[in-house]
Design a protein around this motif. Structure first.
Motif, mmCIF file in Angstrom:
data_model
loop_
_atom_site.group_PDB
_atom_site.id
_atom_site.type_symbol
_atom_site.label_atom_id
_atom_site.label_comp_id
_atom_site.label_asym_id
_atom_site.label_seq_id
_atom_site.Cartn_x
_atom_site.Cartn_y
_atom_site.Cartn_z
ATOM 1 N N GLU A 1 0.844 -1.202 0.000
ATOM 2 C CA GLU A 1 0.000 0.000 0.000
ATOM 3 C C GLU A 1 0.876 1.248 0.000
ATOM 4 O OE1 GLU A 1 -3.326 -0.822 3.092
ATOM 5 O OE2 GLU A 1 -4.145 0.169 1.302
ATOM 6 N N GLY B 1 2.426 2.356 -3.442
ATOM 7 C CA GLY B 1 1.607 2.832 -4.562
ATOM 8 C C GLY B 1 0.533 1.863 -5.024
ATOM 9 N N PHE B 2 0.123 0.975 -4.124
ATOM 10 C CA PHE B 2 -0.965 0.054 -4.472
ATOM 11 C C PHE B 2 -2.064 0.126 -3.409
ATOM 12 C CE2 PHE B 2 3.000 -1.340 -6.264
ATOM 13 C CZ PHE B 2 2.676 -1.666 -7.576
ATOM 14 N N PRO B 3 -2.751 1.292 -3.310
ATOM 15 C CA PRO B 3 -3.749 1.466 -2.248
ATOM 16 C C PRO B 3 -4.838 0.395 -2.317
ATOM 17 C CG PRO B 3 -3.938 3.182 -3.929
ATOM 18 C CD PRO B 3 -2.653 2.469 -4.186
ATOM 19 N N GLY B 4 -5.151 -0.179 -1.165
ATOM 20 C CA GLY B 4 -6.196 -1.205 -1.110
ATOM 21 C C GLY B 4 -5.627 -2.605 -1.265
ATOM 22 N N TYR C 1 -4.084 -6.073 -0.454
ATOM 23 C CA TYR C 1 -3.749 -6.999 0.635
ATOM 24 C C TYR C 1 -3.711 -8.401 0.048
ATOM 25 C CZ TYR C 1 -8.541 -8.828 1.105
ATOM 26 O OH TYR C 1 -9.735 -9.459 0.872
ATOM 27 N N TYR D 1 -3.069 -6.944 -8.809
ATOM 28 C CA TYR D 1 -3.635 -5.634 -8.447
ATOM 29 C C TYR D 1 -4.091 -4.911 -9.704
ATOM 30 C CZ TYR D 1 -4.050 -0.979 -6.363
ATOM 31 O OH TYR D 1 -4.524 0.245 -5.945
ATOM 32 N N ALA D 2 -3.196 -4.833 -10.686
ATOM 33 C CA ALA D 2 -3.517 -4.107 -11.919
ATOM 34 C C ALA D 2 -4.702 -4.758 -12.639
ATOM 35 C CB ALA D 2 -2.299 -4.066 -12.829
ATOM 36 N N ALA D 3 -4.778 -6.078 -12.587
ATOM 37 C CA ALA D 3 -5.831 -6.799 -13.309
ATOM 38 C C ALA D 3 -7.138 -6.865 -12.506
ATOM 39 C CB ALA D 3 -5.362 -8.205 -13.653
ATOM 40 N N HIS D 4 -7.137 -6.308 -11.302
ATOM 41 C CA HIS D 4 -8.314 -6.407 -10.410
ATOM 42 C C HIS D 4 -8.752 -7.861 -10.252
ATOM 43 C CE1 HIS D 4 -9.226 -1.998 -10.248
ATOM 44 N NE2 HIS D 4 -8.516 -2.033 -11.362
ATOM 45 N N ARG E 1 -6.755 -6.296 -19.416
ATOM 46 C CA ARG E 1 -6.841 -6.120 -17.956
ATOM 47 C C ARG E 1 -5.546 -5.543 -17.387
ATOM 48 N NH1 ARG E 1 -9.423 -11.420 -15.290
ATOM 49 N NH2 ARG E 1 -9.249 -10.131 -13.412
ATOM 50 N N VAL E 2 -4.451 -5.710 -18.109
ATOM 51 C CA VAL E 2 -3.229 -4.991 -17.732
ATOM 52 C C VAL E 2 -2.750 -4.200 -18.946
ATOM 53 C CG1 VAL E 2 -2.506 -6.651 -15.977
ATOM 54 C CG2 VAL E 2 -1.704 -6.949 -18.316
ATOM 55 N N ILE F 1 4.044 -2.942 -16.374
ATOM 56 C CA ILE F 1 2.616 -2.619 -16.248
ATOM 57 C C ILE F 1 2.411 -1.161 -15.833
ATOM 58 C CG2 ILE F 1 0.687 -2.939 -14.633
ATOM 59 C CD1 ILE F 1 0.976 -5.844 -14.831
ATOM 60 N N ILE F 2 1.408 -0.546 -16.433
ATOM 61 C CA ILE F 2 0.995 0.787 -15.979
ATOM 62 C C ILE F 2 -0.054 0.558 -14.895
ATOM 63 C CG2 ILE F 2 -0.058 2.977 -16.662
ATOM 64 C CD1 ILE F 2 0.800 2.213 -19.604
ATOM 65 N N VAL F 3 0.300 0.898 -13.647
ATOM 66 C CA VAL F 3 -0.618 0.615 -12.536
ATOM 67 C C VAL F 3 -1.515 1.817 -12.270
ATOM 68 C CG1 VAL F 3 -0.812 -0.004 -10.110
ATOM 69 C CG2 VAL F 3 1.028 -0.964 -11.490
ATOM 70 N N GLU F 4 -2.806 1.571 -12.341
ATOM 71 C CA GLU F 4 -3.744 2.636 -11.984
ATOM 72 C C GLU F 4 -4.307 2.314 -10.606
ATOM 73 O OE1 GLU F 4 -6.404 2.436 -15.297
ATOM 74 O OE2 GLU F 4 -4.816 3.121 -16.663
ATOM 75 N N PRO F 5 -4.167 3.245 -9.652
ATOM 76 C CA PRO F 5 -4.681 2.975 -8.301
ATOM 77 C C PRO F 5 -6.180 2.695 -8.334
ATOM 78 C CG PRO F 5 -3.383 5.004 -8.349
ATOM 79 C CD PRO F 5 -3.579 4.586 -9.772
ATOM 80 N N TRP F 6 -6.628 1.857 -7.402
ATOM 81 C CA TRP F 6 -8.046 1.512 -7.344
ATOM 82 C C TRP F 6 -8.878 2.737 -6.947
ATOM 83 C CZ3 TRP F 6 -7.939 -3.723 -4.155
ATOM 84 C CH2 TRP F 6 -7.329 -4.719 -4.956
ATOM 85 N N GLU G 1 -13.320 0.881 -4.035
ATOM 86 C CA GLU G 1 -12.613 -0.414 -4.019
ATOM 87 C C GLU G 1 -11.636 -0.496 -2.847
ATOM 88 O OE1 GLU G 1 -11.485 -2.350 -8.182
ATOM 89 O OE2 GLU G 1 -11.354 -0.154 -8.249
ATOM 90 N N VAL G 2 -10.936 0.610 -2.613
ATOM 91 C CA VAL G 2 -9.940 0.637 -1.548
ATOM 92 C C VAL G 2 -10.620 0.434 -0.193
ATOM 93 C CG1 VAL G 2 -8.226 2.071 -0.335
ATOM 94 C CG2 VAL G 2 -8.300 2.062 -2.839
ATOM 95 N N ALA H 1 -11.647 -3.144 0.207
ATOM 96 C CA ALA H 1 -10.474 -3.995 0.449
ATOM 97 C C ALA H 1 -9.965 -3.842 1.877
ATOM 98 C CB ALA H 1 -9.369 -3.649 -0.548
ATOM 99 N N HIS H 2 -9.969 -2.598 2.375
ATOM 100 C CA HIS H 2 -9.527 -2.356 3.758
ATOM 101 C C HIS H 2 -10.391 -3.120 4.746
ATOM 102 C CE1 HIS H 2 -7.162 1.585 2.827
ATOM 103 N NE2 HIS H 2 -6.422 0.497 2.696
#
Lengths: 231, 182
Positions: free
Chosen positions: A138, A141-144, A146, A180-183, B15-16, B146-151, B155-156, B159-160
């Motif tokens: 987290e 840079g990967f919020p959420g 786990y 994470y990226a692929a949800h 998806r990625v 990969i280009i990572v886009e934050p959730w 969603e966050v 997940a928490h």
């Protein structure tokens, strides 16, 4: 000097080699020519096949060659007569007395049977590590993010190579980033999560089956559609 | 499903997303692990050669094959558990073929889709044979590109809540001064 003759035959041979192999193998040496360890200990795959065909089972089983061989299969691929060199080599490994199996291969297999992974990582340490690294992800840079453990209904369940949590935990993050990226809806197991089957290398079929059974049981428990062994 | 099929699914379905600039200008080569090639073909009737190359092609602009390749490719030298066995000199001697192959390609990046192969190439052959290469797991190559886009916030939050419930269920409490076990 009297010495008992060596009896040849499927029943007498520990390696279960049929005497007809002596004729099937043309001793052409194609296997030996393409093998990177030819020459080590004065051995090569052709000689190993000849030893088995001539009933020198114990000599082969007790030699280093079946272990220096990486079971890569180039020899068998090249063989014009289809001699099953790999199966023979693995059988020879399996016939080695267990306390004389080189390195940690056998000990790791037993550890896996006992504690669910080759390196004996305890249950609590495994879960703590995952929880701690989830926080790290987290922050990176990967919020959420786990690591879902034993998550029922996850689409993908993944095994883990125990060397990663043991010595290179950050390497687990590569797949985590992809998920994470692929949800992705994914999970790992709290127990019996080992993905490396050392029984395969040690010639230990029973342990191999048991390990596969446990991995499948975990996958069924969470009703996963996809079982991934990222080896 | 295996690693190739899952990665290909993510890429094909969008998806990625891949940043092709990440490894731009670097020549790559791929290694064929025995277990995904010859042994998979023998055990399951299907070898994975095209898949490794397809995925690499999605990420790297330029890559070349080694010679020989695919079903005739050389083992890294650490197969069959050799990485864990005490025959280090024999393993390094075995690996000379792989090192020669890699050197001949002139590649800066070696893509290895197997743990053993990666360790042998990265930690043993590179040093022993003075190779000027960087070695990546195939999935590491993808993860790095990969280009990572934050959730989304939603969603966050979800997940928490899930994470909290999960760690509570397992009785895991993280202290601030807790260190991962050695």
């Amino acid at each position: 000097m009297s010495q008992e003759p060596i009896k040849l035959g499927k029943r007498e041979s520990k390696l279960r080699v049929d005497p007809k192999w002596a004729d099937v193998c043309l001793t052409c040496g194609t296997c030996a020519g393409g093998c990177p360890v030819t020459g080590v200990d004065g051995m090569d795959p052709r000689k190993a096949v000849r030893m088995a065909a001539l009933g020198l089972d114990d000599e082969l089983i007790n030699s280093r060659f079946p272990w220096v061989c990486t079971l890569c299969g180039r020899c068998e691929r090249a063989c014009p007569m289809g001699v099953e060199i790999l199966a023979m080599m693995r059988t020879a490994r399996g016939l080695r007395e267990r306390d004389k199996v080189p390195g940690p291969i056998h000990k790791g297999t037993m550890m896996s049977m006992e504690r669910g992974n080759n390196l004996g990582i305890p249950y609590d340490d495994w879960l703590f590590l995952l929880a701690d690294m989830s926080k790290e992800m987290e922050d990176e840079g990967f919020p959420g993010f786990y690591v879902p453990v034993d998550k029922v209904g996850a689409r993908v369940i993944s095994t883990v190579n125990s060397k990663e949590p043991f010595g290179e935990p950050d390497d687990m993050k590569f797949w985590w980033k992809i998920y994470y990226a692929a949800h992705e809806s994914w999970t790992v197991s709290s127990e019996n999560w080992e993905g490396v089957t050392w029984g395969l290398f040690g010639g230990d079929d029973e342990s191999m089956k048991e390990q596969a059974r446990r991995v499948l049981e975990n996958a069924r428990k969470v009703k996963a559609e996809v079982l991934l062994l990222p080896e | 499903m295996n690693i190739f099929e899952l990665m290909m699914e993510y890429i094909k379905e969008g998806r990625v997303k891949i940043d092709r600039e990440k490894f731009a200008g670097k020549l790559a080569t791929v290694h064929d692990p025995c277990n995904y090639g010859r042994k998979s073909e023998k055990a399951f009737g299907k070898a994975y050669y095209d898949e490794i190359r397809w995925i690499t092609d999605q990420i790297c602009d330029t890559w070349v094959d080694t010679y020989p390749t695919r079903e005739n490719n050389f083992c890294c030298g650490a197969g069959g558990g050799a990485w864990a066995m005490p025959y280090t000199n024999e393993r390094l001697y075995y690996g000379r073929k792989k090192a020669e192959q890699i050197e001949q390609t002139g590649a800066e990046i070696v893509v290895a889709p197997c743990h053993n192969c990666r360790d042998q190439i990265m930690k043993a052959l590179t040093k022993e044979y003075d190779l000027e290469i960087e070695t990546f797991y195939l999935w590491e190559l993808l993860a790095e590109a990969i280009i990572v886009e934050p959730w989304s916030e939603e969603e966050v939050e979800k997940a928490h809540a899930e994470a909290e419930a999960q760690w509570e269920h397992f009785g895991v409490e993280l202290d601030d001064d807790w260190e991962p076990p050695e």
